[in-house]
Design a protein around this motif. Structure first.
Motif, PDB file in Angstrom:
ATOM      1  N   GLY A  50       5.092   6.987  10.007  1.00 18.21           N
ATOM      2  CA  GLY A  50       3.672   6.920   9.681  1.00 18.21           C
ATOM      3  C   GLY A  50       3.342   7.397   8.292  1.00 18.21           C
ATOM      4  O   GLY A  50       4.016   7.059   7.307  1.00 18.21           O
ATOM      5  N   GLU A  51       2.285   8.203   8.175  1.00 14.33           N
ATOM      6  CA  GLU A  51       1.831   8.679   6.864  1.00 14.33           C
ATOM      7  C   GLU A  51       2.860   9.570   6.167  1.00 14.33           C
ATOM      8  O   GLU A  51       2.771   9.797   4.967  1.00 14.33           O
ATOM      9  CB  GLU A  51       0.512   9.443   7.006  1.00 14.33           C
ATOM     10  N   GLU A  52       3.829  10.086   6.911  1.00 13.93           N
ATOM     11  CA  GLU A  52       4.883  10.882   6.279  1.00 13.93           C
ATOM     12  C   GLU A  52       5.760  10.037   5.363  1.00 13.93           C
ATOM     13  O   GLU A  52       6.350  10.564   4.420  1.00 13.93           O
ATOM     14  CB  GLU A  52       5.778  11.535   7.342  1.00 13.93           C
ATOM     15  N   VAL A  53       5.850   8.736   5.645  1.00  9.36           N
ATOM     16  CA  VAL A  53       6.775   7.890   4.883  1.00  9.36           C
ATOM     17  C   VAL A  53       6.071   6.769   4.112  1.00  9.36           C
ATOM     18  O   VAL A  53       6.686   6.130   3.261  1.00  9.36           O
ATOM     19  CB  VAL A  53       7.868   7.292   5.789  1.00  9.36           C
ATOM     20  N   MET A  54       4.803   6.504   4.414  1.00  3.35           N
ATOM     21  CA  MET A  54       4.085   5.414   3.750  1.00  3.35           C
ATOM     22  C   MET A  54       2.722   5.908   3.272  1.00  3.35           C
ATOM     23  O   MET A  54       1.929   6.439   4.062  1.00  3.35           O
ATOM     24  CB  MET A  54       3.878   4.235   4.712  1.00  3.35           C
ATOM     25  N   ASP A  55       2.452   5.734   1.970  1.00  2.00           N
ATOM     26  CA  ASP A  55       1.147   6.065   1.413  1.00  2.00           C
ATOM     27  C   ASP A  55       0.223   4.871   1.631  1.00  2.00           C
ATOM     28  O   ASP A  55       0.305   3.869   0.923  1.00  2.00           O
ATOM     29  CB  ASP A  55       1.279   6.390  -0.072  1.00  2.00           C
ATOM     30  N   ARG A  56      -0.644   4.984   2.620  1.00  2.00           N
ATOM     31  CA  ARG A  56      -1.506   3.875   3.005  1.00  2.00           C
ATOM     32  C   ARG A  56      -2.388   3.396   1.851  1.00  2.00           C
ATOM     33  O   ARG A  56      -2.748   2.217   1.773  1.00  2.00           O
ATOM     34  CB  ARG A  56      -2.386   4.311   4.185  1.00  2.00           C
ATOM     35  N   SER A  57      -2.740   4.292   0.941  1.00  2.00           N
ATOM     36  CA  SER A  57      -3.701   3.957  -0.114  1.00  2.00           C
ATOM     37  C   SER A  57      -3.160   2.967  -1.139  1.00  2.00           C
ATOM     38  O   SER A  57      -3.938   2.350  -1.867  1.00  2.00           O
ATOM     39  CB  SER A  57      -4.157   5.237  -0.833  1.00  2.00           C
ATOM     40  N   VAL A  58      -1.836   2.811  -1.230  1.00  2.00           N
ATOM     41  CA  VAL A  58      -1.277   1.888  -2.226  1.00  2.00           C
ATOM     42  C   VAL A  58      -0.608   0.683  -1.572  1.00  2.00           C
ATOM     43  O   VAL A  58       0.060  -0.096  -2.251  1.00  2.00           O
ATOM     44  CB  VAL A  58      -0.272   2.606  -3.156  1.00  2.00           C
ATOM     45  N   MET A  59      -0.796   0.505  -0.284  1.00  2.00           N
ATOM     46  CA  MET A  59      -0.158  -0.610   0.408  1.00  2.00           C
ATOM     47  C   MET A  59      -0.800  -1.937   0.026  1.00  2.00           C
ATOM     48  O   MET A  59      -2.011  -2.016  -0.206  1.00  2.00           O
ATOM     49  CB  MET A  59      -0.219  -0.400   1.920  1.00  2.00           C
ATOM     50  N   MET A  60       0.029  -2.977  -0.024  1.00  2.01           N
ATOM     51  CA  MET A  60      -0.424  -4.313  -0.370  1.00  2.01           C
ATOM     52  C   MET A  60       0.068  -5.302   0.682  1.00  2.01           C
ATOM     53  O   MET A  60       1.101  -5.088   1.319  1.00  2.01           O
ATOM     54  CB  MET A  60       0.116  -4.728  -1.745  1.00  2.01           C
ATOM     55  N   GLY A  61      -0.667  -6.384   0.841  1.00  2.52           N
ATOM     56  CA  GLY A  61      -0.229  -7.449   1.729  1.00  2.52           C
ATOM     57  C   GLY A  61      -0.144  -7.063   3.189  1.00  2.52           C
ATOM     58  O   GLY A  61       0.695  -7.588   3.928  1.00  2.52           O
ATOM     59  N   VAL A 326     -14.503 -16.202  -7.267  1.00  8.81           N
ATOM     60  CA  VAL A 326     -13.063 -16.129  -7.070  1.00  8.81           C
ATOM     61  C   VAL A 326     -12.637 -14.698  -6.783  1.00  8.81           C
ATOM     62  O   VAL A 326     -13.193 -13.742  -7.342  1.00  8.81           O
ATOM     63  CB  VAL A 326     -12.304 -16.684  -8.306  1.00  8.81           C
ATOM     64  N   LYS A 327     -11.659 -14.555  -5.890  1.00  8.30           N
ATOM     65  CA  LYS A 327     -11.091 -13.254  -5.549  1.00  8.30           C
ATOM     66  C   LYS A 327      -9.582 -13.337  -5.628  1.00  8.30           C
ATOM     67  O   LYS A 327      -8.975 -14.192  -4.982  1.00  8.30           O
ATOM     68  CB  LYS A 327     -11.522 -12.844  -4.132  1.00  8.30           C
ATOM     69  N   VAL A 328      -8.976 -12.481  -6.444  1.00  3.01           N
ATOM     70  CA  VAL A 328      -7.523 -12.409  -6.576  1.00  3.01           C
ATOM     71  C   VAL A 328      -7.055 -11.109  -5.933  1.00  3.01           C
ATOM     72  O   VAL A 328      -7.519 -10.028  -6.307  1.00  3.01           O
ATOM     73  CB  VAL A 328      -7.082 -12.470  -8.050  1.00  3.01           C
ATOM     74  N   THR A 329      -6.148 -11.222  -4.958  1.00  2.90           N
ATOM     75  CA  THR A 329      -5.643 -10.044  -4.251  1.00  2.90           C
ATOM     76  C   THR A 329      -4.144  -9.922  -4.470  1.00  2.90           C
ATOM     77  O   THR A 329      -3.387 -10.860  -4.178  1.00  2.90           O
ATOM     78  CB  THR A 329      -5.917 -10.164  -2.735  1.00  2.90           C
ATOM     79  N   ILE A 330      -3.717  -8.789  -5.014  1.00  2.00           N
ATOM     80  CA  ILE A 330      -2.286  -8.536  -5.195  1.00  2.00           C
ATOM     81  C   ILE A 330      -1.683  -8.213  -3.831  1.00  2.00           C
ATOM     82  O   ILE A 330      -2.109  -7.285  -3.151  1.00  2.00           O
ATOM     83  CB  ILE A 330      -2.029  -7.372  -6.174  1.00  2.00           C
ATOM     84  N   MET A 331      -0.661  -8.972  -3.448  1.00  2.00           N
ATOM     85  CA  MET A 331      -0.052  -8.828  -2.128  1.00  2.00           C
ATOM     86  C   MET A 331       1.284  -8.103  -2.158  1.00  2.00           C
ATOM     87  O   MET A 331       1.815  -7.705  -1.118  1.00  2.00           O
ATOM     88  CB  MET A 331       0.137 -10.210  -1.505  1.00  2.00           C
ATOM     89  N   GLY A 332       1.864  -7.955  -3.343  1.00  2.00           N
ATOM     90  CA  GLY A 332       3.146  -7.268  -3.467  1.00  2.00           C
ATOM     91  C   GLY A 332       3.610  -7.310  -4.914  1.00  2.00           C
ATOM     92  O   GLY A 332       3.178  -8.182  -5.676  1.00  2.00           O
ATOM     93  N   SER A 333       4.478  -6.383  -5.286  1.00  2.00           N
ATOM     94  CA  SER A 333       4.998  -6.392  -6.661  1.00  2.00           C
ATOM     95  C   SER A 333       6.245  -5.533  -6.755  1.00  2.00           C
ATOM     96  O   SER A 333       6.438  -4.599  -5.968  1.00  2.00           O
ATOM     97  CB  SER A 333       3.948  -5.879  -7.661  1.00  2.00           C
ATOM     98  N   ALA A 334       7.087  -5.879  -7.713  1.00  2.00           N
ATOM     99  CA  ALA A 334       8.282  -5.082  -7.998  1.00  2.00           C
ATOM    100  C   ALA A 334       8.718  -5.371  -9.418  1.00  2.00           C
ATOM    101  O   ALA A 334       8.539  -6.493  -9.926  1.00  2.00           O
ATOM    102  CB  ALA A 334       9.413  -5.408  -7.035  1.00  2.00           C
TER     103      ALA A 334
END
Length: 431
Positions: A50-61, A326-334
């Motif tokens: 859960g929140e121990e391993v994933m920062d919900r605030s920066v999640m995409m997609g 128009v709405k552009v949503t970033i779904m992932g990046s690396a």
């Protein structure tokens, strides 16, 4: 060092086939996370979710709530433990420390998600023939992440039996949503690699498609940005009032053609793909909604940014041409990353003592293909003065990655566990 594997090949094959049969898409790996958590807890590991391993605030997609609810119910029906599902709180992925009482030192990453394709039902496709094909429609382990997660569990089993021999902590990360480049960023943001000096990830196949082969490091990954474009126009009668409408589908088509016309960068590979276009509601209605599902890639982070910036310009102006919101949503990046020689040498040294890997088939550096979210972890480690590598474990493949007939040679599972363990003990003795 002396190392005799205690985890049997038969155990690993069973785990791999359990995981393969329950393939789950990125950020919806509820059954998979529960399965991993249960096995890791049985070893005596303190399981972090859960929140121990994933920062919900920066999640995409993140899939929409209805999709997540349906997948959560499916996981429960397939036997996921409600205890672990409650602890996830809607977030997948797992982390364990082998020696949490010792200083942070090395990180091993294993991805766990599948690909959104329908697995082959052909009689000569081994998972189908032997009864472990995916039971989830349009979700299939067609990129070997089931193998990676299996190796990770095997490594945990071996290291927990030898934990008293470790001088430092070893962290195992089971990453969700590697596909689409969505899992690593929230894990890094949650602090999972903070203080680590060494990082190792590996992928079955990639450009190493010969049994008993091993590539100890990788270069040539493409940085990427995944994004969705939504267009909001105005509907009208296509016969009597076409002039009153603002055609979203026509705007989307204009974007599609011009996005693919972006000049390619002269200093390295550059890519753009519109993978899906949809819109409209009927033949006699001017379309008032359309959607494009897109990605850019580049040989460097800068080249990828060039492609994305050009794409945004085209999107903005095409929308204006047809009077669209128009709405552009970033779904992932690396970004991209290159393996460090120091870590390549670690893997190469470890491989010399694993009989499965033929010495004449062990190479130091190979080319990646496409993108891997491991780059985000490697970059984070390198930025804090550490070292990382991405190995490629050779296997003959009946079909390419992301193909519905993809499979790999299961004989590599136990040797790969041994490779990771030997590498870990070499890292453990490094400053």
């Amino acid at each position: 060092m002396e190392f005799t594997p205690t985890v049997s090949q038969e155990q690993l094959v069973k785990i791999r086939r359990d995981l393969h049969r329950h393939a789950e898409s990125g950020l919806s790996e509820f059954w998979t996370t529960s399965y991993l958590a249960e096995h890791l807890a049985a070893l005596g590991c303190e399981v972090h979710l859960g929140e121990e391993v994933m920062d919900r605030s920066v999640m995409m997609g993140v899939p929409d709530p209805e999709t997540q609810e349906a997948r959560l119910k499916a996981a429960l029906a397939q036997g996921a433990d409600p205890k672990w599902l409650d602890k996830m709180n809607g977030l997948t992925g797992v982390m364990v420390d082998i020696r949490p009482d010792l200083p942070m030192h090395s990180v091993l990453r294993f991805d766990i998600d599948c690909v959104d394709v329908c697995e082959s039902q052909d009689a000569d496709h081994k998972p189908t023939a032997e009864g472990f094909a995916s039971i989830n429609a349009n979700e299939c382990h067609a990129c070997a992440h089931d193998g990676h997660a299996t190796i990770g569990l095997g490594v945990a089993m071996e290291l927990m039996r030898r934990r008293d021999k470790l001088k430092h902590n070893v962290r195992l990360i089971f990453e969700p949503a590697e596909e689409g480049s969505r899992g690593a960023r929230p894990m890094v943001s949650a602090g999972l690699v903070k203080g680590a000096k060494y990082f190792l990830a590996a992928h079955i196949g990639v450009n190493s498609t010969q049994d008993h082969a091993l590539v100890c490091g990788t270069q040539g990954f493409l940085a990427t940005t995944k994004f969705d474009v939504e267009l909001f126009g105005l509907a009208s009668h296509s016969g009597s009032d076409p002039h009153k409408g603002h055609n979203s589908l026509l705007a989307a088509a204009t974007m599609l053609l011009n996005l693919h016309a972006i000049p390619r960068h002269g200093q390295g590979a550059s890519r753009i793909t519109v993978g899906m276009m949809s819109g409209g509601s009927g033949r006699n209605v001017i379309p008032d909604y359309a959607k494009l599902v897109c990605e850019t890639r580049g040989a460097t982070t800068e080249i990828n940014q060039y492609m994305f910036d050009k794409a945004k310009l085209i999107i903005e102006h095409a929308a204006a041409m047809y009077e669209q919101k128009v709405k552009v949503t970033i779904m992932g990046s690396a970004g991209n990353a290159v393996s460090d020689k120091k870590m390549i040498d670690v893997v190469k040294q470890a491989a010399q003592d694993v009989p499965y890997f033929h010495k004449d088939l062990i190479t130091e550096m190979g080319q990646g293909f496409g993108t891997d979210d491991a780059c985000t972890f490697i970059t984070a480690i390198q930025e804090q003065g550490g070292f990382g590598t991405y190995a490629q474990i050779g296997s003959k493949l009946p079909a390419g990655h992301h193909n519905q007939r993809f499979d790999f040679n299961e004989d590599l599972l136990q040797p790969s566990v041994e490779l990771f363990c030997r590498s870990t003990f070499i890292m453990d003795n490094m400053d």
